[in-house]
Write a protein that holds these residues in place. Structure first.
Motif, short mmCIF file in Angstrom:
data_model
loop_
_atom_site.label_atom_id
_atom_site.label_comp_id
_atom_site.label_asym_id
_atom_site.label_seq_id
_atom_site.Cartn_x
_atom_site.Cartn_y
_atom_site.Cartn_z
N GLY A 1 -1.19 6.84 2.38
CA GLY A 1 -1.49 6.40 3.74
C GLY A 1 -1.97 7.55 4.62
N ARG A 2 -1.32 8.70 4.47
CA ARG A 2 -1.74 9.85 5.28
C ARG A 2 -3.14 10.31 4.89
N GLU A 3 -3.40 10.39 3.60
CA GLU A 3 -4.70 10.89 3.13
C GLU A 3 -5.84 9.92 3.39
N VAL B 1 23.83 0.94 2.21
CA VAL B 1 23.59 2.24 1.60
C VAL B 1 22.77 2.04 0.33
N LEU B 2 21.80 2.90 0.12
CA LEU B 2 21.00 2.82 -1.11
C LEU B 2 21.87 3.06 -2.33
N THR B 3 21.64 2.27 -3.36
CA THR B 3 22.28 2.46 -4.66
C THR B 3 21.40 3.38 -5.50
N ASP B 4 21.83 3.69 -6.71
CA ASP B 4 20.98 4.46 -7.62
C ASP B 4 19.67 3.73 -7.88
N ARG B 5 19.75 2.41 -7.99
CA ARG B 5 18.55 1.60 -8.20
C ARG B 5 17.60 1.73 -7.01
N GLY B 6 18.14 1.75 -5.81
CA GLY B 6 17.33 1.92 -4.62
C GLY B 6 16.76 3.33 -4.51
N THR B 7 17.58 4.32 -4.83
CA THR B 7 17.13 5.71 -4.77
C THR B 7 15.98 5.96 -5.74
N ALA B 8 15.95 5.21 -6.82
CA ALA B 8 14.86 5.35 -7.81
C ALA B 8 13.50 4.95 -7.22
N LEU B 9 13.49 4.34 -6.05
CA LEU B 9 12.24 3.97 -5.39
C LEU B 9 11.61 5.14 -4.62
N TRP B 10 12.29 6.29 -4.53
CA TRP B 10 11.78 7.42 -3.78
C TRP B 10 10.37 7.83 -4.19
N PRO B 11 10.07 8.01 -5.48
CA PRO B 11 8.70 8.41 -5.83
C PRO B 11 7.65 7.40 -5.35
N THR B 12 7.98 6.14 -5.36
CA THR B 12 7.06 5.10 -4.89
C THR B 12 6.80 5.25 -3.40
N LEU B 13 7.87 5.39 -2.62
CA LEU B 13 7.69 5.55 -1.17
C LEU B 13 6.97 6.84 -0.85
N ARG B 14 7.29 7.91 -1.55
CA ARG B 14 6.63 9.20 -1.32
C ARG B 14 5.13 9.07 -1.58
N ALA B 15 4.78 8.48 -2.72
CA ALA B 15 3.36 8.33 -3.07
C ALA B 15 2.63 7.43 -2.07
N LEU B 16 3.26 6.36 -1.66
CA LEU B 16 2.64 5.44 -0.69
C LEU B 16 2.42 6.15 0.65
N GLY B 17 3.39 6.93 1.08
CA GLY B 17 3.25 7.69 2.33
C GLY B 17 2.13 8.71 2.26
N LEU B 18 2.03 9.41 1.15
CA LEU B 18 0.95 10.39 0.98
C LEU B 18 -0.41 9.71 0.96
#
Length: 175
Positions: A101-103, A82-99
């Motif tokens: 890649g799509r663009e 399960v993601l910890t708070d430290r792991g959840t803090a990576l969300w903006p990074t994954l979101r930006a990387l996904g966007l």
């Protein structure tokens, strides 16, 4: 000249982050954890990753405090990740990387992230244009995009065809 195995000579926070999340497969393991994948076998079938590599990545992410290993069954002993708070803090990074890649690479809308409270698609920084707030990760709903295959081969991908909130356990039907 052989490539080094680390970034020890770099005085850079990006290099430090890459020491933890920069190995091949690592960000995809983290992505799946955001989608609610928690069990070893579910990571294995969804990613198509070699067992030894998955075990190594899960161990490293746990050691770095990005994932927490939790026992969900005693006999036989089985754990989930399960993601910890430290792991959840990576969300903006994954979101930006996904966007990005799509663009710049695929042009395909495979998954759409929206504010669960109002149904509005998130803006590029994780904000809800309708509500005017940055949406917390547990309040983000992921839904299939128009370019996502509606007939995936593995049970995790099939489970992800239904709208669900990030971090909530994925319910896999083995059939």
């Amino acid at each position: 000249m052989a490539l080094g195995k680390d970034y020890g000579t770099q005085e850079c926070s990006i290099a430090s982050a890459l020491e933890v999340i920069g190995e091949r497969w690592t960000l995809l393991v983290i992505r799946d954890a955001f989608y609610g994948v928690r069990r070893y076998n579910d990571f294995l079938v969804h990613l198509g990753i070699p067992r030894a590599v998955l075990a190594s990545r899960l161990q490293a992410l746990t050691a770095q405090g990005i994932l927490e290993k939790r026992r969900y069954q005693e006999s036989p002993p089985r754990d989930e990740y399960v993601l910890t708070d430290r792991g959840t803090a990576l969300w903006p990074t994954l979101r930006a990387l996904g966007l990005w890649g799509r663009e710049h690479l695929t042009g395909r809308r495979l998954r759409i992230f929206r504010h669960a409270a109002c149904g509005t698609e998130l803006g590029p920084y994780g904000e809800c244009p309708a509500c005017g707030t940055v949406v917390a990760v547990p309040d983000v709903e992921v839904v299939p995009g128009p370019d996502l295959s509606r007939d995936p081969a593995d049970p995790v991908s099939r489970a992800l065809l239904k709208p669900k909130r990030l971090l909530q356990p994925v319910e896999v039907d083995p059939a």
